[in-house]
Design a protein around this motif. Structure first.
Motif, PDB file in Angstrom:
ATOM      1  N   ARG A   1      12.720  -3.635   9.584  1.00  0.00           N
ATOM      2  CA  ARG A   1      11.936  -4.615   8.826  1.00  0.00           C
ATOM      3  C   ARG A   1      10.450  -4.501   9.152  1.00  0.00           C
ATOM      4  O   ARG A   1       9.583  -4.498   8.261  1.00  0.00           O
ATOM      5  CB  ARG A   1      12.416  -6.033   9.136  1.00  0.00           C
ATOM      6  CG  ARG A   1      11.621  -7.112   8.390  1.00  0.00           C
ATOM      7  CD  ARG A   1      11.921  -8.515   8.906  1.00  0.00           C
ATOM      8  NE  ARG A   1      11.454  -8.741  10.262  1.00  0.00           N
ATOM      9  CZ  ARG A   1      10.185  -9.004  10.588  1.00  0.00           C
ATOM     10  NH1 ARG A   1       9.246  -9.057   9.656  1.00  0.00           N
ATOM     11  NH2 ARG A   1       9.851  -9.213  11.845  1.00  0.00           N
ATOM     12  N   ILE A   2      10.141  -4.366  10.418  1.00  0.00           N
ATOM     13  CA  ILE A   2       8.748  -4.273  10.842  1.00  0.00           C
ATOM     14  C   ILE A   2       8.127  -2.968  10.352  1.00  0.00           C
ATOM     15  O   ILE A   2       6.973  -2.948   9.895  1.00  0.00           O
ATOM     16  CB  ILE A   2       8.655  -4.407  12.371  1.00  0.00           C
ATOM     17  CG1 ILE A   2       8.906  -5.870  12.762  1.00  0.00           C
ATOM     18  CG2 ILE A   2       7.302  -3.915  12.894  1.00  0.00           C
ATOM     19  CD1 ILE A   2       9.136  -6.093  14.230  1.00  0.00           C
TER      20      ILE A   2
ATOM     21  N   GLU B   1       8.959  -1.294   7.683  1.00  0.00           N
ATOM     22  CA  GLU B   1       8.743  -1.458   6.240  1.00  0.00           C
ATOM     23  C   GLU B   1       7.545  -2.349   5.956  1.00  0.00           C
ATOM     24  O   GLU B   1       6.763  -2.092   5.025  1.00  0.00           O
ATOM     25  CB  GLU B   1      10.003  -2.025   5.588  1.00  0.00           C
ATOM     26  CG  GLU B   1      11.154  -1.037   5.527  1.00  0.00           C
ATOM     27  CD  GLU B   1      12.409  -1.636   4.931  1.00  0.00           C
ATOM     28  OE1 GLU B   1      13.205  -0.878   4.334  1.00  0.00           O
ATOM     29  OE2 GLU B   1      12.619  -2.865   5.066  1.00  0.00           O
ATOM     30  N   LYS B   2       7.397  -3.380   6.746  1.00  0.00           N
ATOM     31  CA  LYS B   2       6.257  -4.288   6.568  1.00  0.00           C
ATOM     32  C   LYS B   2       4.943  -3.566   6.815  1.00  0.00           C
ATOM     33  O   LYS B   2       3.986  -3.703   6.035  1.00  0.00           O
ATOM     34  CB  LYS B   2       6.397  -5.473   7.519  1.00  0.00           C
ATOM     35  CG  LYS B   2       5.273  -6.494   7.431  1.00  0.00           C
ATOM     36  CD  LYS B   2       5.545  -7.648   8.393  1.00  0.00           C
ATOM     37  CE  LYS B   2       4.458  -8.693   8.357  1.00  0.00           C
ATOM     38  NZ  LYS B   2       4.743  -9.821   9.297  1.00  0.00           N
TER      39      LYS B   2
ATOM     40  N   ASN C   1       1.796  -2.426   3.971  1.00  0.00           N
ATOM     41  CA  ASN C   1       0.467  -3.013   4.119  1.00  0.00           C
ATOM     42  C   ASN C   1      -0.597  -2.012   4.530  1.00  0.00           C
ATOM     43  O   ASN C   1      -1.682  -2.417   4.965  1.00  0.00           O
ATOM     44  CB  ASN C   1       0.525  -4.163   5.125  1.00  0.00           C
ATOM     45  CG  ASN C   1       1.109  -5.426   4.524  1.00  0.00           C
ATOM     46  OD1 ASN C   1       0.440  -6.139   3.790  1.00  0.00           O
ATOM     47  ND2 ASN C   1       2.383  -5.677   4.803  1.00  0.00           N
TER      48      ASN C   1
END
Length: 335
Positions: A180-181, A183-184, A188
């Motif tokens: 998740r991190i 991908e985040k 960005n």
């Protein structure tokens, strides 16, 4: 071709031998294959992070294996993808029971071989593997409908994904959370580059493309892929503004946003010139009321001896900022 090498066919092998000699406290290799580079400091119970890609981009990709970042890297020949078997060997070596996350650039050869390696890891070794494909290059962003495959190339901005995911894994977070991190971070970050000269693959022995002595190409890829504008070279501030205009438009910012900025030399750009660009970036972002948390300046993702520069901007929130501030120690990056 003028290079400090021996035989072109030994270019990657001898480069890797030198790396292992210089950094035995941080890296080693597995499966009796120099191309299967892994950390010398494996931690039990931690999610393993693996990447891979062609040589010729040092420090990308293998230079970020170490403490607080990646755990392994499969190394291809110059501008060529490593094999699925090499990726599997790295996966097996870095797995410590918590699963493995692949983070790699959006290139067809890498996607095909990493997908195959993930299938083999699951079927043959019962290792859970998840993947994040990074594509931060604004120049290669074509129009697409929701759900269509991204055309964005993975370039220097993947450094930020490695750093955030590495810090998350170092905190012993579970595989899904590390993904998740990653991908985040990938969602960005945006990158834009400019090339001033071509580069020469040693086995080929001649430049892969040509740029006039008084010309530049905005948006060229790190393998010499075509950019979005070819023209006469311009002053540093003008070049910087054009690249930042495209970055800021692609991922909209509001006043007060905080960012990390990577100013990256492509292999033959003096640090003097990189800091001239850094100066202008600071002025430009201040005018937009965008706060820079930290600059990273130097060679982070090169194209052999190409002259040029790229700018990557990571939009921060509290979570990403804390992960970017975490310590790390690799052959090419220490914080």
């Amino acid at each position: 071709m003028k290079k400090i090498i021996n035989k072109p066919e030994n270019y990657v092998k001898e480069m890797l031998e030198g790396l292992y000699i210089a950094h035995p406290d941080l890296i080693t290799y597995t499966a009796d294959d120099l191309h299967c580079l892994v950390t010398a400091n494996k931690r039990e119970g931690k999610v393993g992070l693996a990447t891979g890609g062609g040589s010729g981009h040092l420090p990308l990709f293998l230079g970020y294996v170490g403490k607080g970042m990646l755990d392994g890297c499969s190394v291809g020949d110059v501008f060529q993808s490593p094999s699925a078997e090499q990726m599997l060997a790295v996966t097996k070596a870095i797995d410590s029971g918590a699963g493995v996350l692949y983070i790699y650039g959006n290139y067809n050869g890498d996607i095909f071989n990493f997908d195959m390696a993930a299938e083999m890891a699951d079927f043959e070794e019962n290792i859970q593997v998840l993947s994040v494909v990074a594509g931060d290059d604004v120049a290669s962003a074509g129009p697409s409908a929701p759900g269509e495959k991204s055309t964005r190339r993975g370039v220097a901005g993947i450094f930020f994904v490695f750093k955030c995911a590495g810090a998350a894994a170092d905190k012993m977070l579970p595989l899904e959370e590390v993904k998740r991190i990653a991908e985040k971070a990938a969602a960005n970050v945006r990158t834009m580059g400019v090339a001033l000269t071509p580069c020469t693959v040693p086995r080929v022995g001649k430049p892969g493309f040509s740029i006039g002595e008084d010309e530049m190409e905005i948006g060229m890829g790190i393998h010499g892929e075509a950019g979005i504008r070819h023209g006469k070279i311009e002053p540093a501030d003008q070049i910087t503004d054009e690249m930042l205009d495209k970055i800021i438009t692609d991922l909209p910012y509001t006043a007060g946003n905080e960012v990390d900025v990577l100013v990256n030399g492509l292999g033959a750009t003096p640090l003097d010139e990189q800091y001239i660009v850094t100066r202008r970036i600071s002025m430009y972002l201040a005018e937009k009321n965008i706060k820079v948390h930290r600059f990273y300046v130097g060679e982070y993702a090169t194209a052999i001896e190409m002259a040029g520069i790229s700018i990557s901007v990571l939009k921060l929130d509290a979570e990403l900022k804390a992960l970017m501030e975490a310590p790390a120690c690799t052959p090419f990056f220490r914080q």
